[in-house]
Design an enzyme around this catalytic site. Structure first.
Site, short mmCIF file in Angstrom:
data_model
loop_
_atom_site.label_atom_id
_atom_site.label_comp_id
_atom_site.label_asym_id
_atom_site.label_seq_id
_atom_site.Cartn_x
_atom_site.Cartn_y
_atom_site.Cartn_z
N LYS A 54 0.84 -1.20 0.00
CA LYS A 54 0.00 0.00 0.00
C LYS A 54 0.88 1.25 0.00
O LYS A 54 0.61 2.20 -0.73
CB LYS A 54 -0.92 0.01 1.24
N GLN A 98 -4.79 -1.66 9.79
CA GLN A 98 -4.74 -2.99 9.17
C GLN A 98 -5.34 -4.04 10.11
O GLN A 98 -5.01 -4.09 11.30
CB GLN A 98 -3.28 -3.34 8.83
N ASP A 121 -11.43 2.89 4.56
CA ASP A 121 -11.75 1.47 4.48
C ASP A 121 -13.25 1.21 4.53
O ASP A 121 -13.71 0.10 4.28
CB ASP A 121 -11.14 0.77 5.70
N1 GUN Z 1 -6.92 -6.85 6.21
C1 GUN Z 1 -7.16 -7.53 5.07
N2 GUN Z 1 -7.78 -6.75 4.16
C2 GUN Z 1 -7.94 -5.55 4.74
C3 GUN Z 1 -8.52 -4.32 4.30
O1 GUN Z 1 -9.03 -4.17 3.19
N3 GUN Z 1 -8.49 -3.32 5.20
C4 GUN Z 1 -7.96 -3.46 6.44
N4 GUN Z 1 -7.98 -2.42 7.25
N5 GUN Z 1 -7.41 -4.56 6.88
C5 GUN Z 1 -7.40 -5.62 6.03
#
Ligand code: GUN
Length: 297
Positions: A54, A98, A121
């Site tokens: 990311k 995350q 998110d």
């Molecule tokens: N863990 C796995 N996929 C995601 C996501 O799209 N967002 C977040 N915050 N954590 C994740």
């Protein structure tokens, strides 16, 4: 039938290019540089890879990004204090915590602490509710990526029967909410299957589009899809493979070899939904910055 491959990697590259253009335009017209704060708690290797990817993608698109890495022993209060600080920090238009978090921290409490206007998110209950009501502010990145893949591959869900397998808060539920709306790239008849479903195959066999998001390696087999169906695989599972040097490999929730003989189009793992998730997160971060630059509506 041998399925067309829905190339999420290429689509994600295109979207990241579009975001980079949008970032340039925003910086040029307002001076605002979109910013994303990523919070990583603990040392889950898969999460560390996601967050690193990311960050790289942000850099390439011209988005300012900072990763806050906290030890697995971080207390909930410490994490909440960081979230409160980031909520106030004007450099960041988006905050991503995350998941999963270590078991001693309540994910729900942390998500509730996020400023909903920075919740790129789309996991805060306010944003979940807005999505369900057809007024989305931020759509969770993975469901948004699935929708975009369908549309860009010429398989618009409009009027189609979509079966989503899996009901997680992060994929299955928001995807169902997204695709059932009377809106562009949606208006589908959505069925959600889960562990309580007596005969998943009976439902997936009726579907024009099957989305596998239950986190079970290769659980969707050829006998569960009809000829010509479109199949999107959200799963990322590491399984043992003694033929590989690493001893493991990544597979999806779909038995790719079998299902690709029947489907008309299928997304691979890796190189399918994964890269799209990151691209859609960047898009949401740009959106958050554009809204912030515009000021309160
Ligand atoms: N863990 C796995 N996929 C995601 C996501 O799209 N967002 C977040 N915050 N954590 C994740």
């Amino acid at each position: 039938m041998s399925a067309k491959i829905i190339d999420g990697k290429q689509m994600a590259e295109d979207i990241r290019g579009e975001v980079a253009v949008g970032v340039k335009a925003l910086v040029g017209s307002t001076g605002v540089v979109p910013g994303l704060a990523a919070v990583l708690v603990g040392d889950d290797p898969a999460s560390a890879i996601y967050v690193r990817n990311k960050r790289r993608a942000c850099e390439e698109a011209g988005i300012f990004s900072e990763t806050f890495e906290l030890a697995a022993t971080t207390t909930q209060e410490e994490l909440l204090a960081l979230v409160a600080k980031l909520n106030e920090d004007e450099r960041f238009h988006g905050i991503l915590v995350q998941l999963p978090l270590p078991p001693h921290i309540s994910e729900r409490t942390v998500i509730l602490a996020l400023d909903p206007n920075k919740d790129v998110d789309g996991l805060h209950p306010l944003n979940v509710g807005l999505l369900l009501q057809g007024e989305p502010r931020f759509v969770p990145a993975t469901p948004a990526g699935v929708q975009e893949m369908l549309v860009r591959s010429g398989n618009d869900p409009w009027g189609k029967s979509v079966v989503v397998v899996g009901r997680s808060n992060i994929v299955g539920k928001p995807l169902a909410a997204l695709l059932m709306q009377k809106a562009k790239g949606a208006n589908a008849t959505v069925t959600v299957c889960h562990t309580g479903t007596a005969d998943i195959g009976a439902l997936t066999r009726q579907a024009d589009i099957v989305v596998a998001a239950m986190g079970r390696p290769r659980a969707i087999t050829a006998d569960m899809v009809r000829d010509g169906a479109v199949v999107i695989d959200v799963g990322i599972n590491r399984i043992e493979d003694p033929s590989r040097k690493s001893g493991t490999r990544l597979v999806g929730d779909v038995d790719f070899e079998g299902v690709s003989e029947k489907a008309s189009a299928i997304s691979p793992v890796p190189g399918g939904v994964g890269p799209m998730t990151i691209a859609m997160l960047l898009k949401s971060t740009l959106l958050a910055a554009e809204r912030a630059a515009r000021g309160p509506a």
